[in-house]
Design a protein around this motif. Structure first.
Motif, PDB file in Angstrom:
ATOM      1  N   UNK A 129      56.797  -9.140   8.573  1.00  0.00           N
ATOM      2  CA  UNK A 129      55.902  -9.363   7.443  1.00  0.00           C
ATOM      3  C   UNK A 129      54.739  -8.383   7.524  1.00  0.00           C
ATOM      4  N   UNK A 130      54.547  -7.592   6.473  1.00  0.00           N
ATOM      5  CA  UNK A 130      53.465  -6.611   6.404  1.00  0.00           C
ATOM      6  C   UNK A 130      52.558  -6.963   5.229  1.00  0.00           C
ATOM      7  N   UNK A 131      51.252  -6.939   5.452  1.00  0.00           N
ATOM      8  CA  UNK A 131      50.283  -7.304   4.413  1.00  0.00           C
ATOM      9  C   UNK A 131      49.236  -6.201   4.287  1.00  0.00           C
ATOM     10  N   UNK A 132      49.017  -5.757   3.044  1.00  0.00           N
ATOM     11  CA  UNK A 132      47.963  -4.773   2.765  1.00  0.00           C
ATOM     12  C   UNK A 132      46.956  -5.396   1.813  1.00  0.00           C
ATOM     13  N   UNK A 133      45.685  -5.469   2.227  1.00  0.00           N
ATOM     14  CA  UNK A 133      44.636  -6.079   1.424  1.00  0.00           C
ATOM     15  C   UNK A 133      44.014  -5.037   0.507  1.00  0.00           C
ATOM     16  N   UNK A 134      44.287  -5.182  -0.787  1.00  0.00           N
ATOM     17  CA  UNK A 134      43.680  -4.293  -1.770  1.00  0.00           C
ATOM     18  C   UNK A 134      42.192  -4.593  -1.894  1.00  0.00           C
ATOM     19  N   UNK A 135      41.883  -5.885  -1.919  1.00  0.00           N
ATOM     20  CA  UNK A 135      40.502  -6.366  -1.953  1.00  0.00           C
ATOM     21  C   UNK A 135      40.459  -7.675  -1.179  1.00  0.00           C
ATOM     22  N   UNK A 136      39.302  -8.321  -1.165  1.00  0.00           N
ATOM     23  CA  UNK A 136      39.150  -9.540  -0.379  1.00  0.00           C
ATOM     24  C   UNK A 136      40.138 -10.615  -0.814  1.00  0.00           C
ATOM     25  N   UNK A 138      42.924 -10.110  -2.857  1.00  0.00           N
ATOM     26  CA  UNK A 138      44.066  -9.446  -3.504  1.00  0.00           C
ATOM     27  C   UNK A 138      44.865  -8.695  -2.440  1.00  0.00           C
ATOM     28  N   UNK A 139      46.179  -8.924  -2.383  1.00  0.00           N
ATOM     29  CA  UNK A 139      46.981  -8.237  -1.379  1.00  0.00           C
ATOM     30  C   UNK A 139      48.414  -8.017  -1.851  1.00  0.00           C
ATOM     31  N   UNK A 140      49.078  -7.129  -1.147  1.00  0.00           N
ATOM     32  CA  UNK A 140      50.492  -6.830  -1.355  1.00  0.00           C
ATOM     33  C   UNK A 140      51.219  -7.129  -0.053  1.00  0.00           C
ATOM     34  N   UNK A 141      52.391  -7.764  -0.141  1.00  0.00           N
ATOM     35  CA  UNK A 141      53.162  -8.100   1.059  1.00  0.00           C
ATOM     36  C   UNK A 141      54.563  -7.508   0.963  1.00  0.00           C
ATOM     37  N   UNK A 142      55.091  -7.143   2.111  1.00  0.00           N
ATOM     38  CA  UNK A 142      56.465  -6.666   2.225  1.00  0.00           C
ATOM     39  C   UNK A 142      57.105  -7.405   3.386  1.00  0.00           C
ATOM     40  N   UNK A 143      58.259  -8.030   3.137  1.00  0.00           N
ATOM     41  CA  UNK A 143      58.865  -8.853   4.172  1.00  0.00           C
ATOM     42  C   UNK A 143      60.355  -8.647   4.305  1.00  0.00           C
ATOM     43  N   UNK A 144      60.836  -8.942   5.503  1.00  0.00           N
ATOM     44  CA  UNK A 144      62.280  -8.930   5.789  1.00  0.00           C
ATOM     45  C   UNK A 144      62.572 -10.048   6.784  1.00  0.00           C
ATOM     46  N   UNK A 180      72.475 -14.152   6.286  1.00  0.00           N
ATOM     47  CA  UNK A 180      71.846 -13.465   5.170  1.00  0.00           C
ATOM     48  C   UNK A 180      70.728 -12.550   5.652  1.00  0.00           C
ATOM     49  N   UNK A 181      70.533 -11.466   4.920  1.00  0.00           N
ATOM     50  CA  UNK A 181      69.412 -10.553   5.100  1.00  0.00           C
ATOM     51  C   UNK A 181      68.637 -10.501   3.789  1.00  0.00           C
ATOM     52  N   UNK A 182      67.317 -10.728   3.867  1.00  0.00           N
ATOM     53  CA  UNK A 182      66.496 -10.815   2.670  1.00  0.00           C
ATOM     54  C   UNK A 182      65.297  -9.874   2.773  1.00  0.00           C
ATOM     55  N   UNK A 183      65.066  -9.128   1.686  1.00  0.00           N
ATOM     56  CA  UNK A 183      63.888  -8.275   1.551  1.00  0.00           C
ATOM     57  C   UNK A 183      63.077  -8.770   0.359  1.00  0.00           C
ATOM     58  N   UNK A 184      61.742  -8.808   0.492  1.00  0.00           N
ATOM     59  CA  UNK A 184      60.927  -9.227  -0.647  1.00  0.00           C
ATOM     60  C   UNK A 184      59.623  -8.434  -0.677  1.00  0.00           C
ATOM     61  N   UNK A 185      59.148  -8.185  -1.896  1.00  0.00           N
ATOM     62  CA  UNK A 185      57.888  -7.483  -2.141  1.00  0.00           C
ATOM     63  C   UNK A 185      57.032  -8.374  -3.017  1.00  0.00           C
TER      64      UNK A 185
END
Length: 405
Positions: A129-136, A138-144, A180-185
């Protein structure tokens, strides 16, 4: 008769922004099923045991797992969580009859299987799980993540259970677990009273479970074909979809939560030289509302709708259900009274229509009718907030399906 044993231990070491976790889990289940079918003799007006349709089935599922995960922040904007789970699954079954030999038993049941079997699966299940904070807020996540879906005992049990004289369900002892293998954004944004999140995902599952219908080769006394429902492993299932959700708190007394998920799936695979592959789309939605009435009475509703969907044989209608609950803390931090209504409209029914080369089938299935429950909960030296906090933290690293941290 079922006996279950569970041993679980988790270790958590927080250190600043970082946190390390590790744990073990041992879960064993032993089921013993004795199935007896009795026929009625019209001449003697008495029941007698049908020796050809009376069986015994012993089934064991043993799962041994260990996991470790580590999370930390890199700079002010980026954080991550990495996990790995090692799991060994053992499935054992023994089908036997008090009246038939094993060869006669397999022939009578009507599907090819090993009456005494043992299967072992050893697998690694990573999570990223990767998380990038755009603002306090607000964030974007990428997971597998990778998961295992083990067949339950009733999917394995080969003995037929009859919902009518022309329709039976049989488990399949040759079923293997699905992987199963799962990717999500994902994207999340918070305001003062509103939280919005959305995501897109892709999932690929091997040996996916599918329920098919086929003729048994048997007929009723008046010549009607008897149809079998049988779970099988298909080759693959691929699913791509998106989800939108929101949580809205307009006031201290009111909380609203809803989500909508739309997906397209494609399955492919053969069973006994029949192609059961298909492509289709479907969707489901959830919503809940919680409101505090006068006298500090909490009322909550939970609704769910699964849209229509179909596979190679069967079209399933949509399903809607609604649950209601009233809760009142009678003695602060001590005694709580709750009144629940499950499936308030008695609508949680699975309706389907199946077409094959030799037969058509209409069916309606309801697991349980609308039910009402009244409960009293008394807490000793523990507040309701303490219990909710523990429930949210417990078992974080040991999902029963594997690979979920």
């Amino acid at each position: 008769r079922q006996n279950e044993f569970l041993l679980q231990a988790d270790y958590v070491l927080p250190k600043g922004d970082a946190q390390f976790e590790a744990g073990i889990r041992i879960n064993t289940e032993a089921q013993k099923t004795a199935y007896t079918l009795e026929d009625f003799d019209l001449e003697t007006q008495e029941f007698f045991i049908n020796e050809g349709q009376s069986y015994n089935f012993d089934y064991d599922e043993n799962v041994y797992a260990a996991y470790s995960q580590y999370g930390n922040k890199l700079g002010e904007k980026f954080s991550f969580l990495l996990g790995l789970r090692l799991e060994h699954t053992q499935l054992k079954g023994d089908a036997y009859s008090d009246y038939l030999t094993q060869e006669e038993l397999v022939e009578e049941i009507g599907i090819e299987f090993d009456p005494t079997f043992e299967k072992n699966y050893l697998g690694l299940f990573p999570t990223v799980n990767l998380i990038y904070e755009i603002a306090k807020d607000e964030n974007i996540t990428l997971g597998y993540n990778r998961r295992i879906n083990r067949p339950r005992g009733w999917f394995i049990n080969p003995f037929p259970s009859r919902s009518s004289r022309t329709n039976v369900f049989q488990g399949n002892p040759d079923l293997n677990p699905a992987f199963s293998n799962t990717f999500d954004l994902g994207y999340l944004k918070k305001w003062d009273k509103l939280t919005f999140n959305t995501s897109v995902y892709y999932q690929r599952e091997t040996d996916a479970f599918e329920r098919i219908q086929q003729e048994t080769g048997q007929t009723t006394s008046d010549g009607v074909n008897i149809i079998r429902n049988l779970p099988i492993n298909l080759a693959t299932e691929q699913r791509i979809g998106g989800e939108i959700g929101a949580i809205y708190n307009p006031s201290r007394k009111l909380r609203l939560n809803g989500s909508f998920n739309f997906f397209r799936f494609e399955t492919e695979g053969f069973y006994q030289d029949v192609d059961y592959g298909t492509e289709s789309t479907s969707w489901f939605g959830r919503f809940s509302a919680k409101y505090t009435l006068p006298a500090e009475i909490d009322i909550q509703t939970n609704g769910f709708y699964m849209g229509p969907r179909q596979n190679a044989q069967t079209e399933n209608e949509g399903i809607f259900s609604l649950d209601l609950a009233l809760s009142k803390e009678v003695i602060k931090d001590k005694l709580t009274a709750t009144f629940n209504v499950r499936d308030a409209f008695n609508s949680r029914k699975r309706r389907s229509y199946t077409v094959s080369e030799n037969f058509t089938s209409d069916s309606e299935f309801q697991w349980r009718q609308r039910q009402f429950t009244v409960s009293l909960i008394y807490r000793f030296n523990q507040s309701r907030e303490d219990r909710m906090r523990e429930r949210g933290q417990g078992g974080q690293g040991m999902d029963d399906e594997g690979g979920e941290f």
